[in-house]
Design an enzyme around this catalytic site. Structure first.
Site: not given
Ligand code: 5GP
Length: 139
Positions: A102, A104
């Site tokens: 993903h 951001h």
């Molecule tokens: P990472 O640290 O893996 O790059 O970020 C994962 C992102 O996923 C975080 O910004 C978190 O807020 C988001 N996130 C986690 N669970 C969910 C969810 O159930 N739905 C959505 N829309 N975002 C999520």
């Protein structure tokens, strides 16, 4: 490292849990982050399986980055931002929590720092931001 089909974004892709969708095409999905670190914080993911940029195919990468650019342009306009920060993490040691690739997208305003991670957002505000971004994507 193998792909875990029970990760939260895989569940979103299967429709098992909801998301505030803002864009999709054949290869990618964009939706709002539920713990936004900026106003309009959204995410772009491929619809097919990969953990992150380290195991993604060129096709997955190019599809994602094309959608990232499109959504980033719309989010910048929609949120009246002056800039955009793109974040992308790989594996736990690299800061990745959800092990499905993903990106951001953070609309940024001069002098406004990004907020902390891990704080649940206001759903009404997230929905309102999503509506603005969808409108910008359609115009
Ligand atoms: P990472 O640290 O893996 O790059 O970020 C994962 C992102 O996923 C975080 O910004 C978190 O807020 C988001 N996130 C986690 N669970 C969910 C969810 O159930 N739905 C959505 N829309 N975002 C999520």
């Amino acid at each position: 490292m193998s792909y875990d089909p029970e990760n939260i974004f895989a569940k979103i892709l299967r429709g098992e849990i909801p998301c505030e969708k803002i864009f999709e095409d054949d290869e990618t999905l964009a939706f709002m982050d539920i713990m936004p670190r900026s106003k309009g914080h959204c995410l772009v993911i491929p619809k097919t399986r990969c953990r992150n940029m380290l195991d993604a195919t060129p096709k997955q990468l190019s599809a994602c980055i094309t959608t990232v650019q499109r959504v980033a342009q719309a989010a910048k306009t929609a949120m009246g931002a002056q800039g955009i920060t793109i974040q992308q993490f790989n594996e736990a040691a690299g800061g990745q929590e959800v092990l499905h690739l993903h990106y951001h997208i953070h609309p940024r305003h001069e002098g406004v720092p990004m907020g902390p991670a891990g704080q649940m957002g206001d759903f009404g505000e997230i929905k309102a931001h999503a509506e603005k971004i969808r409108a910008a994507l359609e115009s």
